[in-house]
Write a protein that holds these residues in place. Structure first.
Motif: not given
Length: 432
Positions: A181-201
């Protein structure tokens, strides 16, 4: 001599190669070829409805068993159909059909499923008696025998790794990360073509510290909740509901186990790179000018690299197709001085195709189990390579082996193509 169906004969060879591996896993080099051949056989002769805009695929045959099968012993097959229908990661009939084939292999019930189709008249009416395997008395028994062999083999497959079956039999590396359990995972996400990509850490975030993800990876599931076909912000909503709980993240990697880019992701990763030019999707150093010139000889089609080559010619080399014949066969083809053609070579996960660059006409297609060897020619500059394949003329009967000779634009490109073809069939040697 009895007539043989080439798909069944190729499937037989592929199954023998799988049997030699023992337990079959997702990393087995011949698994995708076997699955694709099953798919081609199940599709062969499937007629399309006249007054419908819906394209009929083989999945609908299995789906209809729940309504039209009359034998009353559907239990295992019906459960598999229901599991396939309920899977939220599959958006097309093609994806569901592929998932069902993998599920039947894992459950060792493929022969049972095919028999139910054969005994269901309403479904068999969809197949042409002239062109299909399932309605041909000479072909259906050998096919059932091969399905029985597959049903007796042990398949250890990751059934949950199915989010790309809509597009390809080639599957990405799928890994699960358990997070406290944590406050946040620390990732910037990008939604593209119905998929959730990791854009940045984010600097100092859990994802960066634990290094469980990298930009370009896909979050496929969170605690069993599928993110396939997600709308913007859906991953955030799921994470907010699970705040304070341990997390189980199923990740799909953009990088294959050999370090190469997962090919179906190529066009989407390019879009990500446009948004964040700092992203690097290659472990190789910056390309040299020679390598940049090489890339100009390649184009991309549906996420796959196509090589622009010269087809120098081909010839029958006799009844032996081992790699030793290449050193004699390639010079023999070059001495013939056949008219060369500019072609595009597409090395897919289960087979390769060659099309005429000028008119887009397909010149040949060979599944990897048909290819007996591949290699480069050392003169003059290691840009010429060749492969041997069973030579089947218009009569349909094998007449030995044929050596096909092509030339790449550089020695580096030539080596890459040879390695990709060799990875498909693992230097199998055939005797006719």
């Amino acid at each position: 001599m009895p007539v043989k169906d080439p798909l069944i004969e190729t499937l037989k060879v592929c199954i023998l190669q799988l049997q030699a591996e023992g337990t079959v896993t997702d990393s087995s080099p011949h698994l995708a070829s076997c699955c694709e051949l099953l798919e081609l056989i199940l599709r062969k002769g499937l007629q399309q409805p006249v007054l419908s805009l819906t394209h009929r695929d083989y999945w609908y045959c299995f789906e209809q068993l729940l309504q039209h099968d009359t034998c009353g012993r559907l239990s295992a097959v019906s459960l598999a159909v229901q599991q396939t229908t309920a899977c939220p990661k599959l958006l097309t009939a093609q994806g569901r059909g592929r998932f069902f084939i993998r599920l039947m292999l894992a459950k060792r019930t493929l022969e049972n499923a095919v028999k139910h189709v054969l005994h269901t008249g309403r479904v068999m009416e969809w197949y042409s008696p002239e062109t299909s395997v399932l309605r041909n008395e000479k072909f259906v028994e050998p096919f059932l025998s091969l399905c029985l062999v597959l049903s007796e083999m042990k398949f250890k497959l990751n059934i949950e790794n199915c989010s790309f079956l809509d597009e390809s039999w080639l599957l990405p590396v799928c890994e699960t990360y358990e997070a406290v359990p944590c406050r946040e995972l620390g990732m910037v996400l990008r939604y593209l073509d119905g998929r959730v990509f990791v854009l940045e850490l984010l600097q100092g975030g859990m994802a960066q510290v634990d290094m469980f993800a990298e930009p370009g990876d896909i979050i496929d599931e969170i605690n069993g909740i599928s993110l396939r076909n997600s709308s913007n912000g859906q991953a955030g909503v799921v994470l907010s509901r699970l705040k304070g709980q341990p997390l189980s993240l199923r990740l799909l990697r953009w990088r294959c186990k050999d370090g190469a880019m997962y090919r179906p992701l190529v066009p989407l990763l390019r879009q990500l790179k446009q948004e964040n030019p700092l992203l690097q999707f290659s472990s190789a150093p910056q390309p040299s000018p020679a390598a940049q010139r090489q890339s100009q000889s390649q184009c991309v089609k549906e996420g796959r690299i196509l090589y622009a080559l010269q087809l120098l010619g081909k010839t029958n080399i006799g009844m032996y197709g081992g790699k030793e014949v290449l050193q004699h066969a390639i010079p023999a083809v070059l001495r013939m001085r056949q008219n060369s053609k500019e072609v595009l070579l597409d090395v897919k996960e289960t087979h390769l195709t060659c099309t005429d660059k000028s008119n887009k006409q397909q010149l040949f297609q060979h599944h990897f189990p048909e290819i007996s060897c591949v290699g480069r020619f050392g003169q003059p500059d290691f840009t010429i390579f060749a492969f041997c394949v069973v030579d089947t003329p218009d009569t349909g009967q094998p007449k030995g082996f044929c050596c096909v000779v092509l030339q790449a634009t550089s020695s580096t490109e030539c080596e890459e193509i040879v390695h990709r073809i060799a990875a498909g069939f693992k230097n199998t040697e055939w005797f006719v």
